[in-house]
Design an enzyme around this catalytic site. Structure first.
Site, PDB file in Angstrom:
ATOM      1  N   GLY A  33      37.371  17.409  40.699  1.00 18.74           N
ATOM      2  CA  GLY A  33      38.479  18.312  40.381  1.00 18.74           C
ATOM      3  C   GLY A  33      39.542  18.248  41.472  1.00 18.74           C
ATOM      4  O   GLY A  33      40.734  18.100  41.198  1.00 18.74           O
ATOM      5  N   HIS A  34      39.081  18.323  42.744  1.00 22.55           N
ATOM      6  CA  HIS A  34      40.034  18.226  43.862  1.00 22.55           C
ATOM      7  C   HIS A  34      40.703  16.857  43.866  1.00 22.55           C
ATOM      8  O   HIS A  34      41.900  16.729  44.114  1.00 22.55           O
ATOM      9  CB  HIS A  34      39.306  18.390  45.204  1.00 22.55           C
ATOM     10  CG  HIS A  34      38.679  19.729  45.407  1.00 22.55           C
ATOM     11  ND1 HIS A  34      37.326  19.918  45.445  1.00 22.55           N
ATOM     12  CD2 HIS A  34      39.231  20.957  45.587  1.00 22.55           C
ATOM     13  CE1 HIS A  34      37.061  21.191  45.661  1.00 22.55           C
ATOM     14  NE2 HIS A  34      38.198  21.847  45.738  1.00 22.55           N
ATOM     15  N   LYS A 151      41.457  26.227  36.778  1.00 21.33           N
ATOM     16  CA  LYS A 151      40.146  26.889  36.692  1.00 21.33           C
ATOM     17  C   LYS A 151      40.224  28.280  37.316  1.00 21.33           C
ATOM     18  O   LYS A 151      39.668  29.230  36.792  1.00 21.33           O
ATOM     19  CB  LYS A 151      39.076  26.045  37.380  1.00 21.33           C
ATOM     20  CG  LYS A 151      37.744  26.714  37.322  1.00 21.33           C
ATOM     21  CD  LYS A 151      36.633  25.748  37.550  1.00 21.33           C
ATOM     22  CE  LYS A 151      35.367  26.505  37.796  1.00 21.33           C
ATOM     23  NZ  LYS A 151      35.452  27.274  39.051  1.00 21.33           N
ATOM     24  N   GLN A 155      44.093  33.285  40.170  1.00 24.62           N
ATOM     25  CA  GLN A 155      44.630  32.845  41.467  1.00 24.62           C
ATOM     26  C   GLN A 155      45.967  32.140  41.264  1.00 24.62           C
ATOM     27  O   GLN A 155      46.958  32.415  41.942  1.00 24.62           O
ATOM     28  CB  GLN A 155      43.622  31.901  42.133  1.00 24.62           C
ATOM     29  CG  GLN A 155      44.187  31.043  43.248  1.00 24.62           C
ATOM     30  CD  GLN A 155      43.122  30.267  44.001  1.00 24.62           C
ATOM     31  OE1 GLN A 155      42.316  30.854  44.708  1.00 24.62           O
ATOM     32  NE2 GLN A 155      43.111  28.954  43.884  1.00 24.62           N
ATOM     33  N   LEU A 186      33.954  21.652  36.913  1.00 23.88           N
ATOM     34  CA  LEU A 186      33.567  21.304  38.280  1.00 23.88           C
ATOM     35  C   LEU A 186      33.915  22.444  39.234  1.00 23.88           C
ATOM     36  O   LEU A 186      34.972  23.048  39.142  1.00 23.88           O
ATOM     37  CB  LEU A 186      34.270  20.011  38.717  1.00 23.88           C
ATOM     38  CG  LEU A 186      33.897  18.763  37.929  1.00 23.88           C
ATOM     39  CD1 LEU A 186      34.509  17.522  38.576  1.00 23.88           C
ATOM     40  CD2 LEU A 186      32.384  18.580  37.855  1.00 23.88           C
TER      41      LEU A 186
HETATM   42  O1  PAF Z   1      41.064  27.650  45.403  1.00 21.81           O
HETATM   43  C1  PAF Z   1      40.710  27.539  46.598  1.00 21.81           C
HETATM   44  O2  PAF Z   1      39.984  26.616  46.988  1.00 21.81           O
HETATM   45  C2  PAF Z   1      41.169  28.581  47.602  1.00 21.81           C
HETATM   46  O3  PAF Z   1      41.265  29.841  47.015  1.00 21.81           O
HETATM   47  C3  PAF Z   1      42.505  28.205  48.292  1.00 21.81           C
HETATM   48  C4  PAF Z   1      43.638  28.142  47.300  1.00 21.81           C
HETATM   49  C5  PAF Z   1      42.362  26.873  48.986  1.00 21.81           C
HETATM   50  C6  PAF Z   1      42.855  29.260  49.334  1.00 21.81           C
HETATM   51  O4  PAF Z   1      41.865  29.391  50.293  1.00 21.81           O
END
Ligand code: PAF
Length: 278
Positions: A33-34, A151, A155, A186
């Site tokens: 995903g990253h 996902k 946020q 993921l």
């Molecule tokens: O989604 C994440 O991994 C975290 O919430 C983030 C955006 C890196 C902030 O710590």
């Protein structure tokens, strides 16, 4: 790729690089995903910067801050192979002062759903994202984009609101959820799942599929969709199943192009979330 642990060094190194900057903030334990976010940032920009920082202020008392997977070596390799220019891995002391000014998430989007169960989580998340966006764009790149996965839908919407409310000069790029072949979204927390729990965790994506099937059959009544979804979720502890619009307000009927279906459950000790943007 340059690895920097220091803010001064980050500013010095990023000043040397010219052009558009794509930024991917993460808490590490990188997965596909990253990688998708990084690859998208690589295609769109001249420079790619990734941060890895397990942010303590977004973990609540008793949550998994200490247990959160930390895989710096493997993560650095992934970033290097993906063509990242700068990997920023600061310490907690470097990112926070003892008398911090804080950001509070707005009531409407901040204290419902994830916000009710994790009061304070979004405040800490917004605080660190604000700091990181300011640091990475400090040298005023020709354009600045930051990449976030859908996902973590709530946020993402809160970050978009923070950018709007604080006039931040960044384009937020929302990226689709990446799933394993079996449908599980993921997440760095999937490593906590035993074999049996992983099997049960598949009910999240199954419940979203059942909602899609109903919507495809033109069933737009939210209560009926939620009821059907709950049938798929009987082997997990459901925290919430909700349908909201893109502003995160609860809805009675699905509006195509303006609906997010959200589900949060616990499987054993692991809390999982998933969603679908309709
Ligand atoms: O989604 C994440 O991994 C975290 O919430 C983030 C955006 C890196 C902030 O710590």
């Amino acid at each position: 790729m340059i690895i920097v642990n220091d803010i001064e060094e980050l500013l010095k190194e990023s000043k040397k690089l010219k052009g558009s900057v794509g930024f991917v903030p993460t808490m590490g334990a990188l997965h596909k995903g990253h990688l998708t976010l990084i690859q998208k940032a690589r295609v769109d920009n001249d420079i790619v910067i990734v941060s890895i920082f397990v942010n303590p202020t977004q973990f609540l008392e008793g949550e998994d801050l200490d247990a959160y997977p930390r895989k710096e070596e493997a993560d650095s390799k992934i970033c290097k192979l993906a063509g990242v220019d700068i990997l920023f891995m600061p310490s907690v002391e470097m990112m926070y002062n003892s008398d911090e000014l804080s950001i509070t998430a707005p009531a409407i989007r901040g204290f419902i759903l994830e916000g009710t169960k994790r009061a304070g989580h979004f405040d800490g998340m917004l605080q660190i994202v604000m700091k990181l966006l300011n640091l990475i764009s400090y040298n005023k790149p020709s354009s600045f984009r930051a990449y976030f996965g859908k996902k973590d839908a709530q946020q993402l919407v809160l970050i978009q609101q923070m950018v709007r409310d604080y006039f931040l000069n960044v384009e937020i790029v929302p990226c689709d959820i990446v799933r394993d072949r079996d449908g599980l979204a993921l997440s760095s927390r999937n490593v906590y799942l035993s074999k049996d729990e992983r099997g049960r965790a598949l009910s999240l994506s199954r419940s979203l599929k059942s909602a899609t099937d109903m919507i495809l059959k033109k069933e737009f009544n939210v209560e009926k969709i939620k009821k059907e979804m709950l049938l798929s979720l009987k082997d997990v502890d459901v925290e919430y199943v909700e349908l909201v619009n893109r502003q995160f307000q609860p809805i009675q009927r699905v509006e195509l192009g303006n609906t997010i279906i959200l589900v949060a459950v616990s499987v054993g000790k692991t809390r999982l979330i998933d969603n679908l943007w309709i």
